[in-house]
Design a protein around this motif. Sequence first.
Motif, PDB file in Angstrom:
ATOM      1  N   VAL A  57       0.843  -1.200   0.000  1.00 19.40           N
ATOM      2  CA  VAL A  57       0.000   0.000   0.000  1.00 19.40           C
ATOM      3  C   VAL A  57       0.875   1.246   0.000  1.00 19.40           C
ATOM      4  O   VAL A  57       0.579   2.235  -0.694  1.00 19.40           O
ATOM      5  CB  VAL A  57      -0.962  -0.016   1.204  1.00 19.40           C
ATOM      6  CG1 VAL A  57      -1.734   1.303   1.291  1.00 19.40           C
ATOM      7  CG2 VAL A  57      -1.938  -1.192   1.087  1.00 19.40           C
ATOM      8  N   LEU A  60       2.092   1.886  -3.475  1.00 16.73           N
ATOM      9  CA  LEU A  60       1.037   2.448  -4.312  1.00 16.73           C
ATOM     10  C   LEU A  60       0.952   3.959  -4.150  1.00 16.73           C
ATOM     11  O   LEU A  60       0.637   4.682  -5.101  1.00 16.73           O
ATOM     12  CB  LEU A  60      -0.317   1.813  -3.953  1.00 16.73           C
ATOM     13  CG  LEU A  60      -1.538   2.294  -4.745  1.00 16.73           C
ATOM     14  CD1 LEU A  60      -1.423   1.916  -6.220  1.00 16.73           C
ATOM     15  CD2 LEU A  60      -2.818   1.735  -4.134  1.00 16.73           C
ATOM     16  N   CYS A  61       1.282   4.436  -2.941  1.00 12.58           N
ATOM     17  CA  CYS A  61       1.166   5.872  -2.628  1.00 12.58           C
ATOM     18  C   CYS A  61       2.505   6.598  -2.664  1.00 12.58           C
ATOM     19  O   CYS A  61       2.538   7.815  -2.437  1.00 12.58           O
ATOM     20  CB  CYS A  61       0.557   6.046  -1.238  1.00 12.58           C
ATOM     21  SG  CYS A  61      -1.024   5.247  -1.036  1.00 12.58           S
ATOM     22  N   ALA A 180      -8.254  10.329  -1.572  1.00 13.57           N
ATOM     23  CA  ALA A 180      -7.752   9.678  -2.795  1.00 13.57           C
ATOM     24  C   ALA A 180      -8.447   8.357  -3.072  1.00 13.57           C
ATOM     25  O   ALA A 180      -7.926   7.522  -3.814  1.00 13.57           O
ATOM     26  CB  ALA A 180      -6.242   9.469  -2.682  1.00 13.57           C
ATOM     27  N   ALA A 184      -6.862   6.059  -6.310  1.00 15.86           N
ATOM     28  CA  ALA A 184      -5.947   4.923  -6.160  1.00 15.86           C
ATOM     29  C   ALA A 184      -6.164   3.900  -7.265  1.00 15.86           C
ATOM     30  O   ALA A 184      -7.281   3.447  -7.511  1.00 15.86           O
ATOM     31  CB  ALA A 184      -6.153   4.268  -4.794  1.00 15.86           C
ATOM     32  N   GLY A 185      -5.092   3.573  -7.953  1.00 15.79           N
ATOM     33  CA  GLY A 185      -5.163   2.623  -9.049  1.00 15.79           C
ATOM     34  C   GLY A 185      -5.612   3.225 -10.360  1.00 15.79           C
ATOM     35  O   GLY A 185      -5.623   2.540 -11.390  1.00 15.79           O
ATOM     36  N   GLN A 188      -1.585   8.385 -10.793  1.00 13.11           N
ATOM     37  CA  GLN A 188      -0.398   8.326  -9.937  1.00 13.11           C
ATOM     38  C   GLN A 188      -0.611   9.189  -8.689  1.00 13.11           C
ATOM     39  O   GLN A 188      -1.007  10.344  -8.779  1.00 13.11           O
ATOM     40  CB  GLN A 188       0.826   8.839 -10.705  1.00 13.11           C
ATOM     41  CG  GLN A 188       1.217   7.981 -11.897  1.00 13.11           C
ATOM     42  CD  GLN A 188       1.897   6.675 -11.505  1.00 13.11           C
ATOM     43  OE1 GLN A 188       2.199   6.437 -10.338  1.00 13.11           O
ATOM     44  NE2 GLN A 188       2.132   5.825 -12.486  1.00 13.11           N
ATOM     45  N   ILE A 189      -0.344   8.594  -7.541  1.00  9.71           N
ATOM     46  CA  ILE A 189      -0.460   9.318  -6.272  1.00  9.71           C
ATOM     47  C   ILE A 189       0.922   9.817  -5.881  1.00  9.71           C
ATOM     48  O   ILE A 189       1.882   9.055  -5.867  1.00  9.71           O
ATOM     49  CB  ILE A 189      -1.029   8.410  -5.172  1.00  9.71           C
ATOM     50  CG1 ILE A 189      -2.478   8.029  -5.505  1.00  9.71           C
ATOM     51  CG2 ILE A 189      -0.953   9.088  -3.802  1.00  9.71           C
ATOM     52  CD1 ILE A 189      -3.080   7.037  -4.532  1.00  9.71           C
ATOM     53  N   LEU A 201      -7.641   6.187   1.657  1.00  4.28           N
ATOM     54  CA  LEU A 201      -7.857   5.174   0.621  1.00  4.28           C
ATOM     55  C   LEU A 201      -8.909   4.167   1.065  1.00  4.28           C
ATOM     56  O   LEU A 201      -9.158   3.997   2.262  1.00  4.28           O
ATOM     57  CB  LEU A 201      -6.561   4.402   0.349  1.00  4.28           C
ATOM     58  CG  LEU A 201      -5.279   5.158   0.022  1.00  4.28           C
ATOM     59  CD1 LEU A 201      -4.113   4.176  -0.029  1.00  4.28           C
ATOM     60  CD2 LEU A 201      -5.418   5.884  -1.298  1.00  4.28           C
ATOM     61  N   ALA A 254      -3.386  -3.639  -4.165  1.00  4.89           N
ATOM     62  CA  ALA A 254      -2.496  -2.497  -4.360  1.00  4.89           C
ATOM     63  C   ALA A 254      -1.370  -2.835  -5.321  1.00  4.89           C
ATOM     64  O   ALA A 254      -0.989  -2.015  -6.178  1.00  4.89           O
ATOM     65  CB  ALA A 254      -1.931  -2.028  -3.016  1.00  4.89           C
ATOM     66  N   LEU A 258      -0.971  -0.953  -8.860  1.00  5.87           N
ATOM     67  CA  LEU A 258       0.248  -0.206  -9.144  1.00  5.87           C
ATOM     68  C   LEU A 258       0.774  -0.560 -10.536  1.00  5.87           C
ATOM     69  O   LEU A 258       1.290   0.306 -11.259  1.00  5.87           O
ATOM     70  CB  LEU A 258       1.306  -0.509  -8.082  1.00  5.87           C
ATOM     71  CG  LEU A 258       2.617   0.265  -8.180  1.00  5.87           C
ATOM     72  CD1 LEU A 258       2.370   1.766  -8.086  1.00  5.87           C
ATOM     73  CD2 LEU A 258       3.579  -0.177  -7.086  1.00  5.87           C
ATOM     74  N   VAL A 261      -1.753   1.266 -13.131  1.00  7.29           N
ATOM     75  CA  VAL A 261      -1.964   2.706 -13.128  1.00  7.29           C
ATOM     76  C   VAL A 261      -1.057   3.433 -14.112  1.00  7.29           C
ATOM     77  O   VAL A 261      -1.367   4.552 -14.544  1.00  7.29           O
ATOM     78  CB  VAL A 261      -1.776   3.274 -11.694  1.00  7.29           C
ATOM     79  CG1 VAL A 261      -0.300   3.321 -11.308  1.00  7.29           C
ATOM     80  CG2 VAL A 261      -2.405   4.664 -11.574  1.00  7.29           C
TER      81      VAL A 261
END
Length: 389
Positions: A57, A60-61, A180, A184-185, A188-189, A201, A254, A258, A261
């Motif tokens: 996770v 992902l962020c 967000a 998410a997904g 881009q974060i 999230l 996640a 990722l 995305v």
Amino acid sequence: MPRRSAPIYLDHNAGAPLRASVREGMIEVLSDTGNASSVHSHGRRARGRLEAARESVAQLCGAKNRAVTFVSGGTEANMTALTSTWRDQGAPVYLDKLFRSAVEHPSVVTGGRFPVGDQVVVPVDSNGIVVAEALKDLLVGAEPGLVSVMAANNETGVMQPLQEIGAIAKEHGHFFHVDAVQAAGRLQIDLDEWQADIITLSAHKFGGPQGIGAVVARSTARVPAPLMIGGGQENWSRGGTENVAAIVGFGIAAQDALEEVSDVSHLAELKSKLELGLRSVCPSTVIFGETAPRLANTCCFAVPGIPAETALIAFDLERVSVSSGSACSSGKVSVSHVLTAMGVDEPLARCALRISMGWDTSASDIDRILEVWPQIVDRLKPDARHEAA
């Protein structure tokens, strides 16, 4: 007897189907035993799985592992973030006001732990984008507060200029929260680029399980006061035994998100095909937020004179699941506060439908929509196919 077509699900913004990889990972955990806070081998195995998911996770962020706090979902995540009580570099900080946009998710519209009198609504333009000058006027000279703006709207898919908003908040000494959940997904974060102090999230929006979310801080030195207390779990940030199976599912989703995305072009192509098709059926079709940056997966549209509630039933009879907007309204179809804030007239707002795609959407799904929609229009408002835009 004619063969019925397979059901089609196009309501990913409400909740995406569970990914097969997530289901398999969760089943493996559910067939094991162990509390992640226990020191024996079963507990250590659960802890290892939990921390591996936390890392996924965080990736992902673009955040640090320790900055991720698992909670029960997006609503609890937002409730955690929306508080006047924070700690900054170990010292308590008390924020004066909540400045939130007029198009936020209902869990932010309620204001979280801020009293009603301490909430300030920031206006948006006709596309639902925060009016930067209006925000600046509200923040200049104000006591330090919390600015809360969603990355992308759950109903229209319109994306906010977070880098600009974050810069305004920082310039005038305010904290910044980004919801967000829909991002998410899908985009881009980047907490640093957004200058966001905290983001929230929810796993089920991109193929994870329902009932699990996260609060992610840019720095563990600047965090909100816990909402749930009573134990030392989550580094004392959220009391209660962790739901290891759901957290593992969150981590797997996640990882998959990722990978996806970086290239959402196929969703953008499907959305373009969909919107061109909708317009070819009814030239009078209105696509909300059409001229603004939007998520590649979301189309919110209306045909004047075709109520959303009636259209939803017609789609459902064709085994196609779409939405009228937010799913957090007890199943009721009502006037969207998002569209109202955008200046959309009530009769048109009552006709708004949302089609939201995701990881399992195919071109044939869009073909099916464009096959049944003309039939629905002909039943509900035959003259709509000849009305000018």
